[in-house]
Design a protein around this motif. Structure first.
Motif, PDB file in Angstrom:
ATOM      1  N   VAL A   1      37.501   9.286  44.145  1.00 58.62           N
ATOM      2  CA  VAL A   1      38.442   9.430  43.032  1.00 58.62           C
ATOM      3  C   VAL A   1      38.538  10.894  42.614  1.00 58.62           C
ATOM      4  O   VAL A   1      39.626  11.417  42.358  1.00 58.62           O
TER       5      VAL A   1
ATOM      6  N   TRP B   1      40.559  12.764  45.262  1.00 57.40           N
ATOM      7  CA  TRP B   1      41.946  12.307  45.351  1.00 57.40           C
ATOM      8  C   TRP B   1      42.746  12.710  44.110  1.00 57.40           C
ATOM      9  O   TRP B   1      43.919  13.036  44.170  1.00 57.40           O
ATOM     10  N   ARG B   2      42.063  12.695  42.953  1.00 57.99           N
ATOM     11  CA  ARG B   2      42.696  12.834  41.658  1.00 57.99           C
ATOM     12  C   ARG B   2      43.563  14.087  41.578  1.00 57.99           C
ATOM     13  O   ARG B   2      43.266  15.114  42.163  1.00 57.99           O
ATOM     14  N   ARG B   3      44.623  13.974  40.835  1.00 58.54           N
ATOM     15  CA  ARG B   3      45.446  15.144  40.559  1.00 58.54           C
ATOM     16  C   ARG B   3      44.604  16.180  39.825  1.00 58.54           C
ATOM     17  O   ARG B   3      43.929  15.872  38.853  1.00 58.54           O
ATOM     18  N   GLN B   4      44.678  17.400  40.307  1.00 55.97           N
ATOM     19  CA  GLN B   4      43.846  18.425  39.692  1.00 55.97           C
ATOM     20  C   GLN B   4      44.619  19.104  38.578  1.00 55.97           C
ATOM     21  O   GLN B   4      45.513  19.904  38.828  1.00 55.97           O
TER      22      GLN B   4
ATOM     23  N   GLY C   1      50.104  15.796  42.936  1.00 60.47           N
ATOM     24  CA  GLY C   1      48.680  16.073  42.817  1.00 60.47           C
ATOM     25  C   GLY C   1      48.328  17.456  43.309  1.00 60.47           C
ATOM     26  O   GLY C   1      47.165  17.820  43.322  1.00 60.47           O
TER      27      GLY C   1
END
Lengths: 201, 107
Positions: A154, A157-160, A197
């Motif tokens: 997660v 993968w998560r949008r930074q 993302g």
């Protein structure tokens, strides 16, 4: 076990053919479907070898979870992340490495496998007894491994998000790239999903 | 059936061939997803060998091979999840998942 010759031969043949399909398919979707066929054949082999729980896990985890995860990723990538032309040198070196490993392992196998009587023990009960008996520590550590893997996946993968106090320029660059993507002709929702993302460049 | 009875040797040969196919794929694919798929093939091949040993060899630790196969499956699931997350992350950065383009740590 001899009476099961035909199913074993069939499962082995399909497993081998689909394994070759996995490595030779140009389109990743075809490779993933070949992996699905391969893992189902391997599950059949596990059933033949009286490893019921492992066969069940193979179907649930490999065919059910891992292959579907691969399918999602392939569906997210534009053109399914199609394979580019591989340089000949790399193919040759991969063939040499694979053949060398095969020769080395075949030399080990040529000595002959030990011929012990078949293991009479079997069944889920025996596995459970050893999982919750002598192997309780590694079994519990598996929980930690899965938790760390989930958190890691997660987090990667998560949008930074940019920092709250980040420079306006980086935020503008990020928004600019977003707007560019949205305006680009033929920009699909898939590309937007991937690009949103994107880190602030 | 005139052929020799199917025993440990046959499954070992099958697992060996599958492992080598997987290694060829892991070395030759240009696509990061393809490399991950090939690694899954290799893990599967090892599982076949583990279960064959558990079936055909009477060990004091009963069914150690099957238990090991279950652990390998768990690790494979974790590896696939993290690996695919990295692939997506690299795609966002580079707009490519060809392994030749992934050289962020060079220089």
């Amino acid at each position: 076990m001899n009476n099961a010759f035909l199913p074993i031969a069939l499962a082995c043949a399909v497993a081998l053919v689909s394994a070759v399909g996995v490595i030779l398919a140009r389109r990743p979707v075809h490779a993933v479907v070949a992996l699905l066929a391969h893992s189902l054949c391997v599950a059949a082999l596990f059933l033949i070898m009286a490893a019921d729980l492992v066969a069940l896990g193979q179907v649930l985890i490999y065919s059910g979870a891992i292959v579907v995860l691969f399918l999602f990723v392939v569906a997210l990538l534009p053109h399914g992340g199609i394979e580019s032309v591989v340089p000949t040198g790399r193919v040759v070196s991969a063939v040499v490495a694979g053949a060398a490993l095969l020769a080395a392992l075949a030399a080990g196998l040529a000595v002959g496998a030990p011929t012990a009587p078949e293991n009479p023990a079997g069944g889920v009960e025996a596995i459970g007894r050893s999982l919750f008996g002598p192997l309780i520590v590694p079994f519990e550590l598996t929980a930690a491994l899965l938790l760390v893997a989930i958190i890691g996946a997660v987090a990667i993968w998560r949008r930074q998000e940019p920092e709250p106090g980040a420079k306006a320029s980086s935020r503008a660059a990020s928004e600019g790239s977003l707007a560019h993507t949205a305006d680009a002709p033929g920009a699909t929702g898939r590309q937007r999903l991937l690009d949103e993302g994107g880190p602030a460049r | 059936m005139a052929l020799a009875p199917i025993g440990l040797q046959h499954f070992l040969v099958l697992g060996t061939i599958l492992f080598c196919i997987g290694m060829y794929g892991a070395l030759s694919r240009s696509n990061a997803v393809g490399v991950l798929l090939s690694i899954e093939l290799m893990l599967n091949a090892v599982n076949v060998i583990m279960v064959a040993f558990a079936k055909f060899i009477d060990t004091p630790q009963e069914l150690a091979g099957q238990v090991f196969a279950i652990f390998i499956m768990t690790v494979a699931a974790a590896e696939a999840a993290v690996g695919l997350a990295i692939v997506i992350s690299v795609y966002r950065l580079r707009h490519s998942i060809q392994v030749d383009d992934i050289d962020l740590l060079k220089n």
